[in-house]
Scaffold this active site. Structure first.
Site, PDB file in Angstrom:
ATOM      1  N   GLN A  31       0.819  -1.213   0.000  1.00  0.00           N
ATOM      2  CA  GLN A  31       0.000   0.000   0.000  1.00  0.00           C
ATOM      3  C   GLN A  31       0.850   1.260   0.000  1.00  0.00           C
ATOM      4  O   GLN A  31       2.045   1.213   0.241  1.00  0.00           O
ATOM      5  CB  GLN A  31      -0.932  -0.008   1.226  1.00  0.00           C
ATOM      6  CG  GLN A  31      -0.226  -0.326   2.537  1.00  0.00           C
ATOM      7  CD  GLN A  31      -1.118  -1.009   3.566  1.00  0.00           C
ATOM      8  OE1 GLN A  31      -2.332  -0.909   3.494  1.00  0.00           O
ATOM      9  NE2 GLN A  31      -0.520  -1.681   4.535  1.00  0.00           N
ATOM     10  N   HIS A  62      -7.980   2.443  20.083  1.00  0.00           N
ATOM     11  CA  HIS A  62      -7.267   1.275  20.615  1.00  0.00           C
ATOM     12  C   HIS A  62      -7.786   0.857  21.988  1.00  0.00           C
ATOM     13  O   HIS A  62      -7.951  -0.333  22.259  1.00  0.00           O
ATOM     14  CB  HIS A  62      -5.754   1.562  20.658  1.00  0.00           C
ATOM     15  CG  HIS A  62      -5.139   1.661  19.294  1.00  0.00           C
ATOM     16  ND1 HIS A  62      -4.285   2.661  18.914  1.00  0.00           N
ATOM     17  CD2 HIS A  62      -5.283   0.866  18.210  1.00  0.00           C
ATOM     18  CE1 HIS A  62      -3.909   2.477  17.651  1.00  0.00           C
ATOM     19  NE2 HIS A  62      -4.506   1.400  17.196  1.00  0.00           N
ATOM     20  N   ASP A  86       0.611  -0.582  13.683  1.00  0.00           N
ATOM     21  CA  ASP A  86       1.212   0.504  14.467  1.00  0.00           C
ATOM     22  C   ASP A  86       1.502   0.099  15.910  1.00  0.00           C
ATOM     23  O   ASP A  86       2.220   0.796  16.619  1.00  0.00           O
ATOM     24  CB  ASP A  86       0.323   1.750  14.417  1.00  0.00           C
ATOM     25  CG  ASP A  86      -1.097   1.445  14.857  1.00  0.00           C
ATOM     26  OD1 ASP A  86      -1.307   1.113  16.037  1.00  0.00           O
ATOM     27  OD2 ASP A  86      -2.010   1.514  14.006  1.00  0.00           O
ATOM     28  N   GLU A 105       0.063  -9.330  11.066  1.00  0.00           N
ATOM     29  CA  GLU A 105       0.042  -8.130  10.216  1.00  0.00           C
ATOM     30  C   GLU A 105       0.616  -8.512   8.853  1.00  0.00           C
ATOM     31  O   GLU A 105       1.652  -9.156   8.774  1.00  0.00           O
ATOM     32  CB  GLU A 105       0.861  -7.023  10.894  1.00  0.00           C
ATOM     33  CG  GLU A 105       1.259  -5.853  10.008  1.00  0.00           C
ATOM     34  CD  GLU A 105       0.084  -5.042   9.470  1.00  0.00           C
ATOM     35  OE1 GLU A 105      -0.742  -4.574  10.275  1.00  0.00           O
ATOM     36  OE2 GLU A 105      -0.011  -4.886   8.232  1.00  0.00           O
ATOM     37  N   ASP A 137      -0.796 -13.170   6.084  1.00  0.00           N
ATOM     38  CA  ASP A 137      -2.155 -12.797   5.692  1.00  0.00           C
ATOM     39  C   ASP A 137      -3.111 -13.244   6.801  1.00  0.00           C
ATOM     40  O   ASP A 137      -3.234 -14.437   7.082  1.00  0.00           O
ATOM     41  CB  ASP A 137      -2.436 -13.519   4.367  1.00  0.00           C
ATOM     42  CG  ASP A 137      -3.839 -13.267   3.851  1.00  0.00           C
ATOM     43  OD1 ASP A 137      -4.774 -13.137   4.662  1.00  0.00           O
ATOM     44  OD2 ASP A 137      -3.994 -13.207   2.618  1.00  0.00           O
ATOM     45  N   GLY A 138      -3.785 -12.282   7.407  1.00  0.00           N
ATOM     46  CA  GLY A 138      -4.632 -12.577   8.568  1.00  0.00           C
ATOM     47  C   GLY A 138      -5.795 -13.502   8.238  1.00  0.00           C
ATOM     48  O   GLY A 138      -6.168 -14.369   9.040  1.00  0.00           O
ATOM     49  N   ASP A 155      -8.223  -5.283  13.635  1.00  0.00           N
ATOM     50  CA  ASP A 155      -7.807  -3.880  13.555  1.00  0.00           C
ATOM     51  C   ASP A 155      -7.381  -3.602  12.126  1.00  0.00           C
ATOM     52  O   ASP A 155      -6.199  -3.464  11.825  1.00  0.00           O
ATOM     53  CB  ASP A 155      -6.654  -3.652  14.545  1.00  0.00           C
ATOM     54  CG  ASP A 155      -6.170  -2.211  14.514  1.00  0.00           C
ATOM     55  OD1 ASP A 155      -6.844  -1.358  13.915  1.00  0.00           O
ATOM     56  OD2 ASP A 155      -5.098  -1.948  15.093  1.00  0.00           O
ATOM     57  N   ASP A 158     -10.259   0.057   6.058  1.00  0.00           N
ATOM     58  CA  ASP A 158     -11.616  -0.103   5.526  1.00  0.00           C
ATOM     59  C   ASP A 158     -11.612  -1.019   4.305  1.00  0.00           C
ATOM     60  O   ASP A 158     -10.588  -1.178   3.647  1.00  0.00           O
ATOM     61  CB  ASP A 158     -12.174   1.275   5.172  1.00  0.00           C
ATOM     62  CG  ASP A 158     -12.407   2.089   6.422  1.00  0.00           C
ATOM     63  OD1 ASP A 158     -13.413   1.850   7.094  1.00  0.00           O
ATOM     64  OD2 ASP A 158     -11.557   2.940   6.751  1.00  0.00           O
ATOM     65  N   PRO A 162      -7.932  -5.232  -1.298  1.00  0.00           N
ATOM     66  CA  PRO A 162      -7.826  -6.676  -1.028  1.00  0.00           C
ATOM     67  C   PRO A 162      -8.282  -7.058   0.378  1.00  0.00           C
ATOM     68  O   PRO A 162      -8.646  -8.209   0.618  1.00  0.00           O
ATOM     69  CB  PRO A 162      -6.337  -6.973  -1.203  1.00  0.00           C
ATOM     70  CG  PRO A 162      -5.682  -5.749  -1.697  1.00  0.00           C
ATOM     71  CD  PRO A 162      -6.655  -4.627  -1.694  1.00  0.00           C
TER      72      PRO A 162
HETATM   73  N1  AG3 Z   1      -7.716   1.036  11.517  1.00  0.00           N
HETATM   74  C1  AG3 Z   1      -9.006   1.614  11.275  1.00  0.00           C
HETATM   75  C2  AG3 Z   1      -8.995   2.755  10.341  1.00  0.00           C
HETATM   76  C3  AG3 Z   1     -10.352   3.169  10.045  1.00  0.00           C
HETATM   77  C4  AG3 Z   1     -10.360   4.356   9.208  1.00  0.00           C
HETATM   78  N2  AG3 Z   1     -11.660   4.470   8.774  1.00  0.00           N
HETATM   79  C5  AG3 Z   1     -12.319   5.579   8.676  1.00  0.00           C
HETATM   80  N3  AG3 Z   1     -11.741   6.728   8.750  1.00  0.00           N
HETATM   81  N4  AG3 Z   1     -13.566   5.479   8.511  1.00  0.00           N
HETATM   82  C6  AG3 Z   1      -6.834   1.869  12.210  1.00  0.00           C
HETATM   83  C7  AG3 Z   1      -5.550   1.249  12.522  1.00  0.00           C
HETATM   84  C8  AG3 Z   1      -5.113   1.689  13.852  1.00  0.00           C
HETATM   85  N5  AG3 Z   1      -4.421   0.690  14.523  1.00  0.00           N
END
Ligand code: AG3
Length: 282
Positions: A31, A62, A86, A105, A137-138, A155, A158, A162
């Protein structure tokens, strides 16, 4: 010239964040990643044009995704995090007396770059001997693992690419298989007021595999659009019905500091707006 980060998540509304200094930017194997500074938000990490985390409000997301299921479960020993590069989720899970937290991850670069530029988010969590980190791959991991977990936390970003696989009925079925009886699955499920249908369909898909499916909510300022929903699936409805005293007793045993989470907020976060109730029931 002032540079702006324009978030490209929703079709006709969005947010822009001023880029005060770019700390890092690259195309990883998976990405586009950027980490930059913003005067108000501190350090911001974006993936594929979408804000993933900021040092300003990462604690809300978190804390709510780690403490709520772990304390609701009450006897969790083993937790699985899918994604979470992260390290902020790992850190909050490790606040609890768990035997092991496995984190799967897919993108090693996210971990390495977060460690370099956002070390305050993981705050040493990766060095904890209870942390079991896998680069894989989770979706595949949950389909194949023989391990069993008391809580699974997805976690993820969106479902725009993939990673849509993390929002499928099949994936939820594999999560169910990888949970111990009465275990809890929670997933980030977007901002219901702006969301694409994909996330609204989560609950029906989960219900194919779990006896008790609902959502709980928190507002995370940089996940623009109002409240965010976390989807919740278990076979034990008692887990979302503990009162604040019970939860407070468990939280006191874990003995952690928080900036957002409180036992009464934990209980309150299961109170849903009618519209979200409808998504859950659909
Ligand atoms: N993971 C979720 C991000 C969601 C963003 N979505 C949104 N803005 N609607 C975040 C990773 C943090 N560990």
């Amino acid at each position: 010239m002032t540079e702006w980060y324009t978030e490209a998540l929703h079709e006709s509304v969005g947010q822009i964040l001023r880029i005060d200094r770019i700390l890092h930017q690259e195309r990883t194997q998976h990405q586009d990643l950027i980490i930059f500074e913003n005067k108000t938000l501190g350090r911001v990490m974006g993936l594929d044009g979408i804000v993933q985390t900021t040092t300003f409000d990462e604690h809300i997301y978190h804390e709510m995704m780690a403490h709520v299921p772990i304390l609701a479960h009450g006897a969790a020993r083993r937790v699985l995090i899918i994604g979470g590069g992260d390290g902020g989720m790992l850190r909050r899970c490790l606040c609890h007396p768990l035997d092991q937290v496995t984190m799967v991850e897919i993108d090693r670069s996210v971990i390495d770059l977060a460690l370099e530029f956002l070390p305050m988010i993981s705050a040493g969590a990766f060095e904890d001997p209870r942390a079991n980190l896998l680069i894989a791959d989770g979706a595949r991991f949950v389909a194949e693992t023989e391990d069993r977990f008391d809580v699974i936390i997805v976690d993820s970003s969106d479902p725009t690419g993939p990673n849509q696989v993390l929002f499928t009925e099949e994936f939820y079925g594999h999560c169910k298989r990888a949970l111990t009886p009465g275990g809890i699955l929670v997933t980030q499920n977007g901002v219901p007021y702006l969301d694409h249908g994909e996330q609204k369909r989560t609950y029906g898909r989960m219900r194919q595999h779990f006896g008790d499916v609902t959502a709980y909510v928190a507002a995370v300022p940089t996940y623009q659009g109002g409240m965010m929903t976390f989807a919740w699936a278990s076979d034990n409805p008692a887990h979302r019905q503990w009162d604040a005293e019970t939860i407070a007793g468990r939280a006191a045993k874990s003995g952690f500091e928080s900036d957002y989470y409180t036992p009464s907020l934990h209980v309150a976060s299961f109170a849903l707006p009618r519209m979200v109730e409808r998504h859950v029931a659909a």
